[in-house]
Write a protein that holds these residues in place. Sequence first.
Motif, PDB file in Angstrom:
ATOM      1  N   LEU A   1     -11.639   3.092   5.862  1.00 27.33           N
ATOM      2  CA  LEU A   1     -11.652   2.252   4.805  1.00 27.33           C
ATOM      3  C   LEU A   1     -12.584   0.889   4.876  1.00 27.33           C
TER       4      LEU A   1
ATOM      5  N   THR B   1      -8.875  -0.062  -0.177  1.00 25.70           N
ATOM      6  CA  THR B   1      -9.621   0.884  -0.610  1.00 25.70           C
ATOM      7  C   THR B   1     -10.166   0.508  -1.945  1.00 25.70           C
TER       8      THR B   1
ATOM      9  N   TYR C   1      -7.353  -4.503   4.564  1.00 22.00           N
ATOM     10  CA  TYR C   1      -7.848  -3.399   4.495  1.00 22.00           C
ATOM     11  C   TYR C   1      -7.799  -2.448   3.210  1.00 22.00           C
TER      12      TYR C   1
ATOM     13  N   GLU D   1       5.180  -3.914   4.856  1.00 18.80           N
ATOM     14  CA  GLU D   1       3.942  -4.376   4.295  1.00 18.80           C
ATOM     15  C   GLU D   1       4.002  -4.961   3.018  1.00 18.80           C
TER      16      GLU D   1
ATOM     17  N   ASN E   1     -10.305  -6.521   7.140  1.00 16.83           N
ATOM     18  CA  ASN E   1     -10.273  -4.988   7.881  1.00 16.83           C
ATOM     19  C   ASN E   1      -9.693  -4.591   8.971  1.00 16.83           C
TER      20      ASN E   1
ATOM     21  N   GLY F   1       0.834  -1.302  -0.164  1.00 10.88           N
ATOM     22  CA  GLY F   1       0.169   0.093  -0.033  1.00 10.88           C
ATOM     23  C   GLY F   1       0.852   1.339   0.015  1.00 10.88           C
TER      24      GLY F   1
ATOM     25  N   ASP G   1     -10.781   2.111  11.384  1.00  3.52           N
ATOM     26  CA  ASP G   1     -10.277   2.538   9.990  1.00  3.52           C
ATOM     27  C   ASP G   1     -11.485   2.772   8.984  1.00  3.52           C
TER      28      ASP G   1
ATOM     29  N   SER H   1      -4.094  -2.209   1.500  1.00  2.58           N
ATOM     30  CA  SER H   1      -4.555  -0.623   1.239  1.00  2.58           C
ATOM     31  C   SER H   1      -4.737  -0.310  -0.444  1.00  2.58           C
TER      32      SER H   1
ATOM     33  N   HIS I   1      -5.562   1.458  10.661  1.00  2.00           N
ATOM     34  CA  HIS I   1      -5.317   1.339   9.214  1.00  2.00           C
ATOM     35  C   HIS I   1      -3.811   0.834   9.226  1.00  2.00           C
ATOM     36  N   GLY I   2      -3.454  -0.252   8.642  1.00  2.00           N
ATOM     37  CA  GLY I   2      -2.170  -0.628   7.931  1.00  2.00           C
ATOM     38  C   GLY I   2      -1.346  -1.590   8.981  1.00  2.00           C
TER      39      GLY I   2
END
Length: 282
Positions: free
Chosen positions: A228, A153, A151, A50, A222, A38, A226, A123, A256-257
């Motif tokens: 998203l 988008t 997670y 990541e 997810n 992401g 977050d 992401s 997130h992340g």
Amino acid sequence: MTAHDIRDHDLDGPHGPLRVRVYSPKSPSRHGLVWAHGGGFAGGDIDMPEADAVARAFVDHGIAVVSVDYALAPVTTAWAARLGADERVGVHYPVPHDELVAAFLWAASSEIASGPWAIGGASAGGNLATGAALRLAHEGGVVPALAVLAYPTLQAVQAAPDPELRALLDGDPSADVFTPDFVRRMYENYLGSDPDTADVYAVPGTAEPTALASFPPTIMVNDETDELRVSGEAFARSLAAAGVEVAAVVEPGTTHGHLNRPEEAAFAATIDRFAARILQLP
């Protein structure tokens, strides 16, 4: 941690040279995963946790990984502070999308692993993986056996969170990053155009269930606090409406992340969940 073979390859990509990093397990299961990190489409690289820590964790499960160093969107003045990066010229859709498709086709035809091959990402990388899987499914050639989404988008025009999620975000303002306005600007930067005119491969969350009927089985994790989540959970509902096998869960206690933070317990929990599902593939 077991020693594995890790090598970079420069592919003849659809828009010029494309670097991928191949992680080959010492004790392979025959399964493979093409993975995209992401970074809001404009940041990140294959050295970040990541990407690199995630790949190393998967190969510890015997799963070969092809991590894709896709081309990034521009970093404008507005994005430089957000990403902690210098301003630079970048690319727009469909360049990163085309590169994910090309990397998957290369991996699936290689001798890295005999397959089945999954495709996934985190992401913005989850967006790229989803769009690539959808395009491959529509083209009817080699199709990923599974979509593995962390997670993601998937909507440029994102609805407001429900009261439960709103309360979580209000309780942790530092996690309240992906507001509808922020997300729309992120997509405008990636697309270089109005998100309202984008196709379903760029913004997969806009796909109608009829367009998702051939989408591969999907596992999605997810983050709890977050925004998203709105995007990911909406897409999971669309997949279910299309009759696609989908398992979508929330990793408790996460923002997130979390796959970019290997020291957190949620990192191992998510990798274990994903790996178990990949290894179930016949």
